[in-house]
Design a protein around this motif. Sequence first.
Motif, PDB file in Angstrom:
ATOM      1  N   ASN A  54       0.909  -1.132   0.071  1.00 22.13           N
ATOM      2  CA  ASN A  54      -0.042   0.032   0.053  1.00 22.13           C
ATOM      3  C   ASN A  54       0.750   1.211  -0.010  1.00 22.13           C
ATOM      4  O   ASN A  54       1.621   1.338   0.822  1.00 22.13           O
ATOM      5  CB  ASN A  54      -0.689   0.123   1.251  1.00 22.13           C
ATOM      6  N   TYR A  97      -5.000  10.074  -2.918  1.00 26.32           N
ATOM      7  CA  TYR A  97      -5.082   8.835  -3.795  1.00 26.32           C
ATOM      8  C   TYR A  97      -4.327   7.881  -2.843  1.00 26.32           C
ATOM      9  O   TYR A  97      -3.392   8.112  -2.453  1.00 26.32           O
ATOM     10  CB  TYR A  97      -4.391   8.984  -5.037  1.00 26.32           C
ATOM     11  N   SER A 149      -2.836   3.603  -3.222  1.00 30.74           N
ATOM     12  CA  SER A 149      -2.569   2.297  -4.327  1.00 30.74           C
ATOM     13  C   SER A 149      -2.385   0.924  -3.450  1.00 30.74           C
ATOM     14  O   SER A 149      -1.482   1.100  -2.579  1.00 30.74           O
ATOM     15  CB  SER A 149      -1.495   2.442  -5.339  1.00 30.74           C
ATOM     16  N   TYR A 150      -2.900  -0.068  -3.746  1.00 34.62           N
ATOM     17  CA  TYR A 150      -2.802  -1.089  -3.016  1.00 34.62           C
ATOM     18  C   TYR A 150      -1.920  -2.062  -3.607  1.00 34.62           C
ATOM     19  O   TYR A 150      -1.872  -3.395  -3.234  1.00 34.62           O
ATOM     20  CB  TYR A 150      -4.067  -2.045  -2.540  1.00 34.62           C
ATOM     21  N   LYS A 199       0.245  -0.751 -10.510  1.00 30.76           N
ATOM     22  CA  LYS A 199      -0.963  -0.232 -11.614  1.00 30.76           C
ATOM     23  C   LYS A 199      -2.245  -0.113 -11.042  1.00 30.76           C
ATOM     24  O   LYS A 199      -3.281  -0.100 -11.705  1.00 30.76           O
ATOM     25  CB  LYS A 199      -0.870  -1.193 -12.664  1.00 30.76           C
ATOM     26  N   MET A 200      -2.462  -0.347  -9.539  1.00 31.83           N
ATOM     27  CA  MET A 200      -3.725  -0.247  -9.052  1.00 31.83           C
ATOM     28  C   MET A 200      -3.773   1.143  -8.320  1.00 31.83           C
ATOM     29  O   MET A 200      -2.949   1.527  -7.670  1.00 31.83           O
ATOM     30  CB  MET A 200      -4.222  -1.442  -8.164  1.00 31.83           C
ATOM     31  N   LYS A 201      -4.951   2.013  -8.507  1.00 30.22           N
ATOM     32  CA  LYS A 201      -5.059   3.138  -7.521  1.00 30.22           C
ATOM     33  C   LYS A 201      -6.577   3.394  -7.256  1.00 30.22           C
ATOM     34  O   LYS A 201      -7.542   2.940  -7.928  1.00 30.22           O
ATOM     35  CB  LYS A 201      -4.572   4.259  -8.618  1.00 30.22           C
ATOM     36  N   GLU A 202      -6.741   4.037  -6.267  1.00 29.60           N
ATOM     37  CA  GLU A 202      -8.164   4.523  -5.880  1.00 29.60           C
ATOM     38  C   GLU A 202      -8.234   5.953  -5.325  1.00 29.60           C
ATOM     39  O   GLU A 202      -7.291   6.326  -4.794  1.00 29.60           O
ATOM     40  CB  GLU A 202      -8.710   3.466  -4.532  1.00 29.60           C
ATOM     41  N   SER A 240       0.508   7.415 -10.493  1.00 27.92           N
ATOM     42  CA  SER A 240       0.954   6.823 -11.265  1.00 27.92           C
ATOM     43  C   SER A 240       1.864   5.610 -10.312  1.00 27.92           C
ATOM     44  O   SER A 240       2.611   6.046  -9.605  1.00 27.92           O
ATOM     45  CB  SER A 240       1.756   7.198 -12.376  1.00 27.92           C
ATOM     46  N   ARG A 241       1.591   4.198 -10.552  1.00 32.25           N
ATOM     47  CA  ARG A 241       2.188   3.294  -9.858  1.00 32.25           C
ATOM     48  C   ARG A 241       2.692   2.241 -10.769  1.00 32.25           C
ATOM     49  O   ARG A 241       1.829   1.174 -11.047  1.00 32.25           O
ATOM     50  CB  ARG A 241       1.571   2.858  -8.547  1.00 32.25           C
ATOM     51  N   PHE A 244       5.551   5.676  -6.053  1.00 31.29           N
ATOM     52  CA  PHE A 244       4.145   6.047  -6.333  1.00 31.29           C
ATOM     53  C   PHE A 244       4.297   7.396  -6.586  1.00 31.29           C
ATOM     54  O   PHE A 244       4.883   8.169  -5.929  1.00 31.29           O
ATOM     55  CB  PHE A 244       3.469   5.699  -4.992  1.00 31.29           C
TER      56      PHE A 244
END
Lengths: 115, 113
Positions: A31, A47, A49-50, A53-56, A67-68, A74
Amino acid sequence: DVKVTQSSRYLVKRTGEKVFLECVQDMDHENMFWYRQDPGLGLRLIYFSYDVKMKEKGDIPEGYSVSREKKERFSLILESASTNQTSMYLCASSLIPGQGAYEQYFGPGTRLTVT
Amino acid sequence: GESVGLHLPTLSVQEGDNSIINCAYSNSASDYFIWYKQESGKGPQFIIDIRSNMDKRQGQRVTVLLNKTVKHLSLQIAATQPGDSAVYFCAERGTGGGNKLTFGTGTQLKVEL
């Protein structure tokens, strides 16, 4: 010890510029988080990210993107900086739930001024 | 024009006295709470945490108390030292999943010599 580093301590940008804030963690945390901190308002989540390429979206995502591409990195992007984005930006990382700890480890912060 | 930020609540204590910093949290379903210390110019640092199935947890010179009935959290610092001067934040982990924390606005602790 966990180490979270941010690319700049202080940054001055002009209105309309595209701004990149980079964050790197060295503890293989899944995370990662971006917050902004303003006087009297505490930390507000922009924002998170867990996974790669995932983000919330957090509570205040408007005007920002992230961007991850790699697990340890991150990035927070201000597509067109505005004066109301002048703030302290904090990056944090943590393990995933189920690994027993919810503590977030913070970087030193980037103080961004948009003129 | 220039915006003026809100002022943080401030607690002033004499060196050597005990400090108590309070925090009201919002979500009765939160299952984990944490206290952070933020010194000027630095990022927040972990102090102590507590899970919702506990009422009290002690660390080195610090104690966290949790009162779920009134949704209240407190941080007690024993024998406060000048190095304790900082802003202290509480945070709660709610039911939104993941490791998201919701932070309070913070209290400024000033230690007077």
